[in-house]
Design a protein around this motif. Structure first.
Motif, PDB file in Angstrom:
ATOM      1  N   LEU A  53       1.780  -8.106   9.685  1.00  0.00           N
ATOM      2  CA  LEU A  53       1.180  -7.663   8.424  1.00  0.00           C
ATOM      3  C   LEU A  53       0.533  -6.288   8.587  1.00  0.00           C
ATOM      4  O   LEU A  53       0.630  -5.430   7.696  1.00  0.00           O
ATOM      5  CB  LEU A  53       0.151  -8.681   7.937  1.00  0.00           C
ATOM      6  N   ASP A  54      -0.126  -6.074   9.733  1.00  0.00           N
ATOM      7  CA  ASP A  54      -0.671  -4.743  10.026  1.00  0.00           C
ATOM      8  C   ASP A  54       0.443  -3.702  10.038  1.00  0.00           C
ATOM      9  O   ASP A  54       0.304  -2.595   9.490  1.00  0.00           O
ATOM     10  CB  ASP A  54      -1.381  -4.739  11.386  1.00  0.00           C
ATOM     11  N   ASP A  55       1.564  -4.057  10.682  1.00  0.00           N
ATOM     12  CA  ASP A  55       2.693  -3.124  10.778  1.00  0.00           C
ATOM     13  C   ASP A  55       3.298  -2.840   9.411  1.00  0.00           C
ATOM     14  O   ASP A  55       3.719  -1.702   9.135  1.00  0.00           O
ATOM     15  CB  ASP A  55       3.759  -3.693  11.719  1.00  0.00           C
ATOM     16  N   TYR A  56       3.369  -3.863   8.547  1.00  0.00           N
ATOM     17  CA  TYR A  56       3.915  -3.647   7.199  1.00  0.00           C
ATOM     18  C   TYR A  56       3.032  -2.675   6.426  1.00  0.00           C
ATOM     19  O   TYR A  56       3.520  -1.735   5.780  1.00  0.00           O
ATOM     20  CB  TYR A  56       4.033  -4.971   6.447  1.00  0.00           C
ATOM     21  N   SER A  57       1.714  -2.901   6.478  1.00  0.00           N
ATOM     22  CA  SER A  57       0.785  -2.007   5.784  1.00  0.00           C
ATOM     23  C   SER A  57       0.933  -0.578   6.291  1.00  0.00           C
ATOM     24  O   SER A  57       0.943   0.382   5.503  1.00  0.00           O
ATOM     25  CB  SER A  57      -0.658  -2.479   5.994  1.00  0.00           C
ATOM     26  N   ALA A  58       1.060  -0.426   7.600  1.00  0.00           N
ATOM     27  CA  ALA A  58       1.210   0.898   8.194  1.00  0.00           C
ATOM     28  C   ALA A  58       2.524   1.551   7.763  1.00  0.00           C
ATOM     29  O   ALA A  58       2.585   2.769   7.533  1.00  0.00           O
ATOM     30  CB  ALA A  58       1.143   0.802   9.715  1.00  0.00           C
ATOM     31  N   ALA A  59       3.590   0.744   7.632  1.00  0.00           N
ATOM     32  CA  ALA A  59       4.892   1.280   7.230  1.00  0.00           C
ATOM     33  C   ALA A  59       4.841   1.829   5.807  1.00  0.00           C
ATOM     34  O   ALA A  59       5.348   2.930   5.531  1.00  0.00           O
ATOM     35  CB  ALA A  59       5.958   0.203   7.349  1.00  0.00           C
ATOM     36  N   VAL A  60       4.241   1.081   4.888  1.00  0.00           N
ATOM     37  CA  VAL A  60       4.147   1.542   3.498  1.00  0.00           C
ATOM     38  C   VAL A  60       3.239   2.764   3.415  1.00  0.00           C
ATOM     39  O   VAL A  60       3.535   3.736   2.704  1.00  0.00           O
ATOM     40  CB  VAL A  60       3.634   0.414   2.579  1.00  0.00           C
ATOM     41  N   THR A  61       2.132   2.750   4.153  1.00  0.00           N
ATOM     42  CA  THR A  61       1.246   3.905   4.182  1.00  0.00           C
ATOM     43  C   THR A  61       1.966   5.123   4.751  1.00  0.00           C
ATOM     44  O   THR A  61       1.806   6.251   4.249  1.00  0.00           O
ATOM     45  CB  THR A  61      -0.007   3.597   5.028  1.00  0.00           C
ATOM     46  N   GLY A  62       2.783   4.905   5.777  1.00  0.00           N
ATOM     47  CA  GLY A  62       3.545   5.998   6.371  1.00  0.00           C
ATOM     48  C   GLY A  62       4.524   6.616   5.383  1.00  0.00           C
ATOM     49  O   GLY A  62       4.725   7.838   5.369  1.00  0.00           O
ATOM     50  N   ILE A  63       5.132   5.782   4.559  1.00  0.00           N
ATOM     51  CA  ILE A  63       6.047   6.292   3.532  1.00  0.00           C
ATOM     52  C   ILE A  63       5.281   7.138   2.523  1.00  0.00           C
ATOM     53  O   ILE A  63       5.719   8.228   2.135  1.00  0.00           O
ATOM     54  CB  ILE A  63       6.772   5.118   2.844  1.00  0.00           C
ATOM     55  N   ALA A  64       4.118   6.644   2.089  1.00  0.00           N
ATOM     56  CA  ALA A  64       3.302   7.401   1.135  1.00  0.00           C
ATOM     57  C   ALA A  64       2.863   8.731   1.732  1.00  0.00           C
ATOM     58  O   ALA A  64       2.892   9.776   1.048  1.00  0.00           O
ATOM     59  CB  ALA A  64       2.092   6.563   0.725  1.00  0.00           C
ATOM     60  N   ASP A  65       2.453   8.723   2.982  1.00  0.00           N
ATOM     61  CA  ASP A  65       2.025   9.958   3.647  1.00  0.00           C
ATOM     62  C   ASP A  65       3.178  10.953   3.745  1.00  0.00           C
ATOM     63  O   ASP A  65       3.000  12.163   3.522  1.00  0.00           O
ATOM     64  CB  ASP A  65       1.494   9.651   5.051  1.00  0.00           C
ATOM     65  N   ALA A  66       4.343  10.454   4.103  1.00  0.00           N
ATOM     66  CA  ALA A  66       5.501  11.339   4.278  1.00  0.00           C
ATOM     67  C   ALA A  66       5.946  11.949   2.955  1.00  0.00           C
ATOM     68  O   ALA A  66       6.345  13.120   2.904  1.00  0.00           O
ATOM     69  CB  ALA A  66       6.642  10.564   4.923  1.00  0.00           C
ATOM     70  N   LEU A  67       5.906  11.167   1.884  1.00  0.00           N
ATOM     71  CA  LEU A  67       6.327  11.678   0.575  1.00  0.00           C
ATOM     72  C   LEU A  67       5.319  12.667   0.006  1.00  0.00           C
ATOM     73  O   LEU A  67       5.670  13.537  -0.803  1.00  0.00           O
ATOM     74  CB  LEU A  67       6.528  10.514  -0.404  1.00  0.00           C
ATOM     75  N   GLY A  68       4.060  12.532   0.394  1.00  0.00           N
ATOM     76  CA  GLY A  68       3.043  13.496  -0.028  1.00  0.00           C
ATOM     77  C   GLY A  68       2.412  13.167  -1.361  1.00  0.00           C
ATOM     78  O   GLY A  68       2.800  12.236  -2.071  1.00  0.00           O
ATOM     79  N   THR A  69       1.439  13.969  -1.721  1.00  0.00           N
ATOM     80  CA  THR A  69       0.654  13.703  -2.930  1.00  0.00           C
ATOM     81  C   THR A  69       1.410  14.005  -4.217  1.00  0.00           C
ATOM     82  O   THR A  69       0.972  13.596  -5.299  1.00  0.00           O
ATOM     83  CB  THR A  69      -0.634  14.536  -2.898  1.00  0.00           C
ATOM     84  N   LYS A 124      -5.342  -3.081   4.200  1.00  0.00           N
ATOM     85  CA  LYS A 124      -4.989  -2.265   5.352  1.00  0.00           C
ATOM     86  C   LYS A 124      -4.238  -0.987   4.972  1.00  0.00           C
ATOM     87  O   LYS A 124      -4.059  -0.101   5.813  1.00  0.00           O
ATOM     88  CB  LYS A 124      -4.141  -3.078   6.331  1.00  0.00           C
ATOM     89  N   MET A 125      -3.762  -0.902   3.738  1.00  0.00           N
ATOM     90  CA  MET A 125      -2.991   0.270   3.326  1.00  0.00           C
ATOM     91  C   MET A 125      -3.915   1.455   3.072  1.00  0.00           C
ATOM     92  O   MET A 125      -5.091   1.301   2.730  1.00  0.00           O
ATOM     93  CB  MET A 125      -2.171  -0.040   2.071  1.00  0.00           C
ATOM     94  N   GLY A 126      -3.352   2.652   3.223  1.00  0.00           N
ATOM     95  CA  GLY A 126      -4.118   3.870   3.002  1.00  0.00           C
ATOM     96  C   GLY A 126      -4.495   4.053   1.544  1.00  0.00           C
ATOM     97  O   GLY A 126      -3.905   3.457   0.636  1.00  0.00           O
ATOM     98  N   SER A 127      -5.461   4.912   1.307  1.00  0.00           N
ATOM     99  CA  SER A 127      -5.963   5.143  -0.053  1.00  0.00           C
ATOM    100  C   SER A 127      -4.946   5.839  -0.942  1.00  0.00           C
ATOM    101  O   SER A 127      -5.094   5.868  -2.165  1.00  0.00           O
ATOM    102  CB  SER A 127      -7.246   5.981   0.017  1.00  0.00           C
ATOM    103  N   ASN A 128      -3.901   6.421  -0.326  1.00  0.00           N
ATOM    104  CA  ASN A 128      -2.860   7.090  -1.119  1.00  0.00           C
ATOM    105  C   ASN A 128      -1.801   6.128  -1.632  1.00  0.00           C
ATOM    106  O   ASN A 128      -0.838   6.544  -2.276  1.00  0.00           O
ATOM    107  CB  ASN A 128      -2.195   8.199  -0.300  1.00  0.00           C
ATOM    108  N   VAL A 129      -1.960   4.823  -1.353  1.00  0.00           N
ATOM    109  CA  VAL A 129      -1.035   3.807  -1.866  1.00  0.00           C
ATOM    110  C   VAL A 129      -1.693   3.095  -3.046  1.00  0.00           C
ATOM    111  O   VAL A 129      -2.814   2.581  -2.922  1.00  0.00           O
ATOM    112  CB  VAL A 129      -0.664   2.777  -0.782  1.00  0.00           C
ATOM    113  N   HIS A 130      -1.003   3.073  -4.188  1.00  0.00           N
ATOM    114  CA  HIS A 130      -1.477   2.327  -5.355  1.00  0.00           C
ATOM    115  C   HIS A 130      -1.010   0.876  -5.209  1.00  0.00           C
ATOM    116  O   HIS A 130       0.192   0.600  -5.222  1.00  0.00           O
ATOM    117  CB  HIS A 130      -0.904   2.914  -6.651  1.00  0.00           C
TER     118      HIS A 130
END
Length: 451
Positions: free
Chosen positions: A172-188, A226-232
Motif C-alpha cells: 500500500l505504501d508502494d502504491y501511494s508512492a507510485a501514484v504520487t510519482g506519476i503526479a510529480d512527473a506530470l507536473g503542476t 500516504k499520497m503527496g499533496s499534489n494528488v487529488h
C-alpha cells in the motif's frame, strides 16, 4: 500403514488400467469421429476435433464427469457454512494484475491513413444488432502461460461470489508512492486524481470479511493519507456505500456495474469541479444472462452452480454527446481500430462486461463533440472501462491507458510524461480496485510509466 498405502495405490492403478482398456473396446456410437486431412493436421483443427471426439466417445463419460464434480466438492470446498450461509472457496486465484481481456474484432482493419489518428472517424460505433437474450456458456480469458498472481480468496455468499482483499501495508505504501510519482512527473500543469474504489466484498459480506486486514475503507484511507499533496483524492467509497441497496456490483462477476461506476463519477465531479450529469440524460440498454468472472473462477466447484442458475443483467448507458472511440496497439498510435464506447457483444462472447470500450487495450482514445473541453488521461485496469464512458460529458478527448500493456517483456514502451505532453493532457485519473492496491506486479507497471 505402508502396506495399506501400497494396496490402495495398486487398486487405483488397476482401476485406471481397467477404464483405459474398456475405453479401447467401448464407445459412444453417436459420437462422430473426425476425418484426418492434411490441412487439419497443419492448423491443429484435427487434434482439437480428436480430443472432442474422444471425450464424447469415452464410455460413461457423463457419469465420470459427474463423479469428478462431486469429488471436487470434497477437496476444493471448505465447509465454513454457518448461520449466514457463507462458503469459503479456498484456492481461487486471479490474474487481473498481469493482463486483461478484450473483444476480438476480425472485421476491424488498421487504418492506412497516416492522419486518421488525429481526427475522429465518421464510422458509426453504435451496436449494429440487438443484444442476445439467450444464455451463453462462460469461457476463460486467461492467456496460456500467463503469470498468475494469487489475489486472495473468493467467498460464495448465497447467490453472490466476491474476492476478499487483504492489506499488505508495504505494498500500500508502494502504491501511494507510485501514484504520487506519476503526479510529480506530470507536473503542476496536469491535475492528478486518485480514485481507489472498493469491490463488492466490502458491502456484501459479513463483518469478519470486511474488517481488520480486509477492511477496504481502511486500505483506501491509508493509501490516500500516504499520497503527496499534489494528488487529488476522490472519495468514491462514500457514494457507493450510500447506494448498496442498488445494483452497483455484479453477483457472478468481480466488477462493479456501470451504475456503480456512475456514483464514483459523481464523486470525481465534486473533486474536479464538474457538474455531474443526471442518469435521466442517458439512453440505456441491457444484456441479460450474464455469467461472469467469479463463476469462471469457481466453475469446478459444485457450489458455484447457483451462480450459473441465477445470472446477472448488465445495463449500459450510452453517452448523450457524440463520442467516437478507437484503440491502438501501442503509444505511437499508428495502428487504429474502431471500437464502441459501448460495444456490441455477440452471442459467442460470454463476458458481457467487454461491452465497455471493448475490454482492455493498450491505448483507447475517445473523442467527443464537447466544445473546448479539456483532455483527460485515465490510467486503469478493467474497473476503469465502465467508468470511462461517464467522462464523455466533460472532456473533448479521453485517453485510456492500461499500464499492464507497457514497459515489460514482450510489450511496447511508453514514456507517460512525453505522451501526455504530446496529447495535451489536462487531467490524469488513476483508478483501481482494491486488488491492485496491494499488487506488487501492478505497482511496478505504474512506476515504469514514469521511470
Amino acid at each position: 500403514m505402508k502396506k495399506i498405502y501400497t494396496v490402495l495405490s495398486a487398486l487405483f492403478v488397476v482401476l485406471l488400467l481397467t477404464v483405459g482398456v474398456v475405453s479401447l473396446f467401448s464407445s459412444n456410437d453417436t459420437a462422430q469421429k473426425p476425418k484426418l486431412t492434411f490441412s487439419g493436421l497443419l492448423n491443429g483443427s484435427y487434434a482439437s476435433a480428436q480430443r472432442t471426439y474422444y471425450a464424447e466417445a469415452f464410455p460413461q463419460s457423463e457419469s465420470l464427469k459427474s463423479m469428478n464434480t462431486r469429488l471436487n466438492g470434497f477437496y476444493k470446498f471448505s465447509g465454513l457454512s454457518g448461520e449466514n450461509d457463507v462458503s469459503l472457496i479456498i484456492n481461487a486465484n486471479g490474474n487481473a494484475a498481469d493482463h486483461g481481456a478484450s473483444l476480438e474484432h476480425p472485421q476491424q482493419v488498421p487504418s492506412t491513413d497516416p492522419d486518421v489518428s488525429s481526427a475522429p472517424s465518421s464510422a458509426s460505433d453504435e451496436p449494429t444488432e440487438p443484444p442476445s437474450t439467450e444464455p451463453t456458456q462462460p469461457s476463460s480469458y486467461v492467456e496460456d502461460g500467463a503469470v498468475v498472481e494469487n489475489l486472495g480468496a473468493a467467498l460464495l455468499i448465497g447467490n453472490r461470489a466476491v474476492e476478499v482483499p487483504y492489506a499488505d501495508y508495504d505494498s500500500l505504501d508502494d502504491y501511494s508512492a507510485a501514484v504520487t510519482g506519476i503526479a510529480d512527473a506530470l507536473g503542476t500543469s496536469v491535475r492528478t486524481f486518485s480514485i481507489a474504489v472498493p469491490n463488492g466484498a466490502e458491502f456484501y459480506t459479513t463483518e469478519e470479511y470486511h474488517s481488520g486486514v480486509s477492511s477496504q475503507i481502511n486500505m483506501i484511507d491509508y493509501v490516500y493519507e500516504k499520497m503527496g499533496s499534489n494528488v487529488h483524492t476522490v472519495d468514491a467509497y462514500s457514494k457507493l456505500a450510500a447506494h448498496i441497496d442498488e445494483y452497483i456490483y455484479f453477483r457472478t462477476d468481480h466488477h462493479w456495474t456501470q451504475l456503480g461506476a456512475y456514483y464514483a463519477y459523481t464523486a470525481f465531479c465534486e473533486e474536479a469541479g464538474f457538474k455531474a450529469e443526471p442518469l435521466s440524460k442517458f439512453e440505456t440498454g441491457e444484456y441479460t444472462n450474464f455469467v461472469g468472472s467469479m463463476y469462471n473462477f469457481l466453475a469446478d466447484y459444485p457450489q458455484a452452480q447457483i451462480l450459473r442458475e441465477d445470472p446477472d443483467t448488465l445495463e449500459y448507458y450510452e453517452p448523450f454527446v457524440e463520442a467516437k472511440a478507437r484503440y491502438y496497439t501501442d503509444a505511437t498510435l499508428k495502428e487504429e481500430y474502431v471500437i464502441g464506447v459501448i460495444s456490441y457483444v455477440g452471442d459467442s462472447v460470454s463476458n458481457k462486461y467487454l461491452c465497455y470500450l471493448g475490454g482492455d487495450h493498450p491505448v483507447t482514445i475517445i473523442r467527443t463533440d464537447v466544445e473546448d473541453g479539456p483532455v483527460c488521461l485515465l490510467l486503469k485496469e478493467s474497473y476503469g472501462n465502465a467508468f470511462a464512458p461517464w467522462l464523455t460529458s466533460h472532456y473533448s478527448k479521453i485517453i485510456v491507458v492500461d499500464p499492464r500493456e507497457f514497459n515489460r517483456d514482450g510489450k511496447p514502451s511508453l514514456d507517460l510524461v512525453s505522451f501526455a505532453k504530446e496529447q495535451g493532457v489536462d487531467d490524469c485519473i488513476v483508478l483501481n480496485y482494491p486488488m491492485m492496491l496491494s499488487s506488487d506486479s501492478y505497482i511496478s507497471w505504474l512506476n515504469r510509466l514514469v521511470q
